[in-house]
Design a protein around this motif. Structure first.
Motif: not given
Length: 288
Positions: A117, A139, A143, A215
């Motif tokens: 991430p 984060l 997700d 991500k």
């Protein structure tokens, strides 16, 4: 190999600062002579970041490396990469070009140095501690992607109109970002230009100030967007591929982007006259 769950802060620092008249990322604006970049890294460290990738022009590396070696703790890991004109998913003619390809291209340049991430900010903006705390919390908890927004009235300049990406939000999720131009105070109201019309806008409207959480799936989306951009727009002298455009495309395909609202003022230098004002604001925040 690095822990794939480790958070990386990507800082876009390759800009030229044409309206400011110099490299804003090197301007000493903090209460103790810090650059905005140094202040952001200090805030990020307090929030829990221990790793950063700085996307720069090659000529900035020696200066930035020396600065960061002096101010960052020994357990903070940072790397440099270059935003290069020929670093695109497809081959294009760059003989007509000197300016980089935009913010989507800047983030794409960091792809080999990021595995898990990541957060993304500009080097020459002040975001405040709460933005980095929101990035770490968001984060770590989901997700989904994340955008840290700011109320419009906390992002204005006293010295001219500003352009802002005004966010549409539903159920704490970003649904779209519209680019408003030349937002400024006119009599008792704020007004800006949207689609060629001069319209009133709320001072509390949430705006995007390039403070994102992603991500690793952002990178294949960037590659696809840049390939399309290269094939359709790279021949244009001033064309750019913007990160919000890639985000909007991802939202349209079902990507969830959650919104967090920062609790601090955003500060930035668009015009040379902004420098003294920003210095004063930073000194006030530091209690000096």
């Amino acid at each position: 190999m690095r822990n794939s769950a480790e958070l990386t802060l990507v800082i876009m620092a390759a800009g030229m600062g044409s309206r400011f008249g110099g490299d804003k990322q090197l301007a000493n604006l903090g209460p103790n002579g810090e650059t905005m970049l140094e202040l952001s890294l200090q805030s990020a460290y307090k929030a829990g970041f221990r790793r950063s990738v700085l996307v720069i022009r090659p000529e900035l590396e020696s200066t930035l490396s020396a600065q960061l070696a002096e101010v960052m703790p020994a357990d903070f890991d940072y790397h440099f990469c270059y935003q290069k004109l020929d670093d695109l998913p497809v081959t294009v003619d760059i003989s007509h070009r000197s300016k980089p390809w935009g913010t989507a291209h800047a983030l794409y340049a960091a792809r080999h140095l990021v595995e898990g991430p990541l957060a993304v900010i500009n080097a020459d903006d002040y975001y405040g501690d709460s933005a980095f705390t929101a990035l770490v919390n968001g984060l770590s908890a989901t997700d989904d992607w994340l955008m840290v927004a700011y109320p419009l009235n906390r992002t204005l300049s006293e010295f001219g109109g500003v352009n802002r990406g005004v966010c549409q939000v539903a159920d704490e999720q970003l649904t779209s970002v519209a680019e408003w131009l030349d937002i400024r105070q006119e009599s008792a109201v704020l007004k800006g230009e949207l689609d060629g019309q001069r319209l009133e806008i709320s001072k509390d409207a949430p705006v995007s100030m390039t403070c994102w959480g992603f991500k690793a799936n952002i990178f294949p989306m960037l590659e696809s967007a840049l390939a399309e951009f290269a094939n359709t727009s790279a021949h244009l002298e001033k064309s750019e591929c913007f990160l919000p455009t890639v985000v909007q495309s991802a939202i349209d395909k079902g990507q969830v982007v959650r919104i967090a609202v920062a609790q601090d003022n955003w500060l930035g230098v668009t015009y040379p006259e902004d420098a003294s004002w920003v210095k004063q604001k930073l000194m006030e925040l530091a209690g000096e």
